[in-house]
Design an enzyme around this catalytic site. Structure first.
Site, PDB file in Angstrom:
ATOM      1  N   GLY A  13       0.627  -1.205  -0.026  1.00 52.07           N
ATOM      2  CA  GLY A  13      -0.151  -0.171   0.122  1.00 52.07           C
ATOM      3  C   GLY A  13       0.703   1.197  -0.022  1.00 52.07           C
ATOM      4  CG  ASP A  64      -4.093  -5.360  -9.143  1.00 55.54           C
ATOM      5  OD1 ASP A  64      -4.957  -5.420  -8.205  1.00 55.54           O
ATOM      6  OD2 ASP A  64      -4.253  -4.878 -10.015  1.00 55.54           O
ATOM      7  CB  VAL A  65      -4.757  -6.647  -3.338  1.00 57.98           C
ATOM      8  CG1 VAL A  65      -3.464  -6.136  -2.639  1.00 57.98           C
ATOM      9  CG2 VAL A  65      -5.741  -5.581  -3.469  1.00 57.98           C
ATOM     10  CB  ALA A  95     -14.464   3.326  -3.643  1.00 62.37           C
ATOM     11  CE1 TYR A 157     -13.735   6.938   3.612  1.00 62.11           C
ATOM     12  CE2 TYR A 157     -14.778   5.426   5.095  1.00 62.11           C
ATOM     13  CZ  TYR A 157     -13.680   5.886   4.273  1.00 62.11           C
ATOM     14  OH  TYR A 157     -12.526   4.956   4.699  1.00 62.11           O
ATOM     15  CE  LYS A 164     -10.907   2.049   4.908  1.00 65.91           C
ATOM     16  NZ  LYS A 164      -9.399   1.394   4.478  1.00 65.91           N
ATOM     17  CB  THR A 195      -2.863  10.054   1.727  1.00 69.53           C
ATOM     18  OG1 THR A 195      -4.102   9.642   1.839  1.00 69.53           O
ATOM     19  CG2 THR A 195      -2.099   9.847   3.114  1.00 69.53           C
TER      20      THR A 195
HETATM   21  P1  NAP Z   1      -2.488   5.994  -0.337  1.00 70.75           P
HETATM   22  O1  NAP Z   1      -1.109   6.318  -0.193  1.00 70.75           O
HETATM   23  O2  NAP Z   1      -3.339   6.536  -1.664  1.00 70.75           O
HETATM   24  O3  NAP Z   1      -2.515   4.410  -0.047  1.00 70.75           O
HETATM   25  C1  NAP Z   1      -3.600   3.545  -0.982  1.00 70.75           C
HETATM   26  C2  NAP Z   1      -2.863   2.399  -1.571  1.00 70.75           C
HETATM   27  O4  NAP Z   1      -3.737   1.578  -1.970  1.00 70.75           O
HETATM   28  C3  NAP Z   1      -2.064   3.038  -2.741  1.00 70.75           C
HETATM   29  O5  NAP Z   1      -0.756   2.614  -2.600  1.00 70.75           O
HETATM   30  C4  NAP Z   1      -2.765   2.413  -3.710  1.00 70.75           C
HETATM   31  O6  NAP Z   1      -2.247   2.269  -4.963  1.00 70.75           O
HETATM   32  C5  NAP Z   1      -3.080   0.904  -3.211  1.00 70.75           C
HETATM   33  N1  NAP Z   1      -4.006   0.104  -4.118  1.00 70.75           N
HETATM   34  C6  NAP Z   1      -5.118   0.590  -4.479  1.00 70.75           C
HETATM   35  N2  NAP Z   1      -5.801  -0.204  -5.467  1.00 70.75           N
HETATM   36  C7  NAP Z   1      -4.757  -1.485  -5.208  1.00 70.75           C
HETATM   37  C8  NAP Z   1      -4.762  -2.632  -5.776  1.00 70.75           C
HETATM   38  N3  NAP Z   1      -5.704  -2.904  -6.633  1.00 70.75           N
HETATM   39  N4  NAP Z   1      -3.677  -3.340  -5.421  1.00 70.75           N
HETATM   40  C9  NAP Z   1      -2.611  -3.037  -4.676  1.00 70.75           C
HETATM   41  N5  NAP Z   1      -2.941  -1.785  -4.180  1.00 70.75           N
HETATM   42  C10 NAP Z   1      -3.460  -1.161  -4.541  1.00 70.75           C
HETATM   43  O7  NAP Z   1      -3.375   6.579   0.683  1.00 70.75           O
HETATM   44  P2  NAP Z   1      -3.487   6.200   2.377  1.00 70.75           P
HETATM   45  O8  NAP Z   1      -4.309   7.378   2.844  1.00 70.75           O
HETATM   46  O9  NAP Z   1      -2.056   5.863   2.989  1.00 70.75           O
HETATM   47  O10 NAP Z   1      -4.302   5.036   2.465  1.00 70.75           O
HETATM   48  C11 NAP Z   1      -3.751   3.743   3.255  1.00 70.75           C
HETATM   49  C12 NAP Z   1      -4.858   3.238   3.932  1.00 70.75           C
HETATM   50  O11 NAP Z   1      -5.153   4.011   5.130  1.00 70.75           O
HETATM   51  C13 NAP Z   1      -6.064   2.842   2.969  1.00 70.75           C
HETATM   52  O12 NAP Z   1      -6.744   1.641   3.605  1.00 70.75           O
HETATM   53  C14 NAP Z   1      -7.116   4.105   3.531  1.00 70.75           C
HETATM   54  O13 NAP Z   1      -8.381   3.808   3.389  1.00 70.75           O
HETATM   55  C15 NAP Z   1      -6.760   4.128   4.926  1.00 70.75           C
HETATM   56  N6  NAP Z   1      -7.207   5.350   5.860  1.00 70.75           N
HETATM   57  C16 NAP Z   1      -6.768   6.604   5.478  1.00 70.75           C
HETATM   58  C17 NAP Z   1      -7.011   7.777   5.964  1.00 70.75           C
HETATM   59  C18 NAP Z   1      -6.688   9.001   5.339  1.00 70.75           C
HETATM   60  O14 NAP Z   1      -7.375   9.939   5.679  1.00 70.75           O
HETATM   61  N7  NAP Z   1      -5.678   9.131   4.583  1.00 70.75           N
HETATM   62  C19 NAP Z   1      -7.786   7.414   7.085  1.00 70.75           C
HETATM   63  C20 NAP Z   1      -8.215   6.292   7.499  1.00 70.75           C
HETATM   64  C21 NAP Z   1      -8.092   4.998   6.790  1.00 70.75           C
HETATM   65  P3  NAP Z   1      -2.761   3.138  -6.151  1.00 70.75           P
HETATM   66  O15 NAP Z   1      -2.387   4.574  -5.880  1.00 70.75           O
HETATM   67  O16 NAP Z   1      -2.133   2.647  -7.479  1.00 70.75           O
HETATM   68  O17 NAP Z   1      -4.330   3.201  -6.351  1.00 70.75           O
END
Ligand code: NAP
Length: 257
Positions: A13, A64-65, A95, A157, A164, A195
């Site tokens: 991720g 890719d998951v 999404a 959301y 989630k 992010t």
């Molecule tokens: P991020 O840097 O965009 O990380 C999300 C990651 O998921 C990216 O590396 C993305 O790759 C990857 N991903 C999407 N589809 C995929 C696939 N099919 N196979 C493999 N990887 C895939 O954003 P982040 O905020 O750090 O998110 C990480 C986690 O934290 C997520 O579960 C998010 O819901 C959670 N979260 C975030 C927040 C917030 O406010 N930022 C708050 C609570 C929870 P691509 O860029 O290529 O799609």
């Protein structure tokens, strides 16, 4: 401090330096962990390789998951190199933008399937493959990242909230099944942080402001705070904790009117 000396971790991720997964990876590496990092598609390979430049001998592989064969070969490469795995960080969510923008009742069947596949089923698929490698080490720890939108309604959301909820429920079922193998499964529920993934939620800035106004700490949290909580759950200090969703949101979740 070297709580992770001699430990091997897989972090899925990392998209760029703002990714919550990267903050966790960096923290674990600073405390001695050897890491495998993945990238989704060639688009992000260079980012991940650049970030990993400062790590000691990282494994960097595509994942890719939604692709079973890629996940199979990821775990077989880790096994080949390290002969086991101590921890797994799952920081993946996706999404369709359209499904985050239109009314929830208009969520498409395909959009629902995709969001739940990438954001929730992937935890099960990765953990299943991690289990035999963790058993070789006498146990392990899995941490995923979630959001309060699983239990409360946040504008826009939408289907991600449903994903989630499935993710958090999966944490409990996995924890129950894998506890006897000394494998712990937990989630960190992070407050909103800017992010790449967050950029897909329209009105995100006003969500940040609401947290500043209403959270008991009167501020938002940052990636380092989320990472430290994840490292607690991943490492020896969290050895008695499993099936937990740990809130790292300045206390926002506790507030009513
Ligand atoms: P991020 O840097 O965009 O990380 C999300 C990651 O998921 C990216 O590396 C993305 O790759 C990857 N991903 C999407 N589809 C995929 C696939 N099919 N196979 C493999 N990887 C895939 O954003 P982040 O905020 O750090 O998110 C990480 C986690 O934290 C997520 O579960 C998010 O819901 C959670 N979260 C975030 C927040 C917030 O406010 N930022 C708050 C609570 C929870 P691509 O860029 O290529 O799609």
């Amino acid at each position: 401090m070297s709580a992770f000396a001699g430990k091997v971790g897989l972090v899925v991720g990392v998209a760029n330096k703002r990714s919550l997964s990267w903050a966790i990876a960096k923290g674990a590496a600073d405390q001695g962990a050897s890491l495998a990092l993945t990238y989704q598609g060639e688009r992000l390979e260079e980012n991940v390789r650049e970030l990993a430049d400062g790590l000691a001998d990282p494994l960097i592989l595509p994942c890719d998951v939604t692709a079973d064969a890629q996940m199979d070969s990821l775990f077989s490469e880790i096994d080949k190199k390290h002969g086991g795995l101590d921890f797994l960080v799952h920081g993946v969510a996706f999404a369709d933008r359209e499904d985050l923008a239109r009314p929830f009742s208009e969520t498409s069947r395909e959009g629902f399937r995709l969001a739940l596949d990438v954001s929730a089923y992937s935890l099960i698929a990765l953990t299943r493959r991690a289990v035999p490698l963790m058993e070789k080490r006498g146990g392990g720890s899995v941490v995923t990242l979630t959001y309060l939108g699983s239990e409360r309604v946040f504008t826009n959301y939408n289907v991600m909230g449903v994903a989630k909820a499935a993710l958090e429920s999966s944490v409990r079922y996995l924890a129950s099944e894998l506890g006897p193998k000394n494998i712990r499964v937990n989630a960190v529920s992070a407050g909103p942080i800017k992010t790449l993934a967050a950029a897909g939620i329209s009105g995100f800035s006003s969500i940040l402001q609401t947290y500043r106004d209403r959270a008991p700490l009167r501020r938002t949290v940052d990636a380092s705070e989320v990472a430290e909580a994840a490292l607690f759950l991943l490492g020896p200090a969290g050895r008695g904790v499993t099936a937990e969703v740990l809130m790292v949101d300045g206390g926002f979740h506790a507030m009513g009117v």
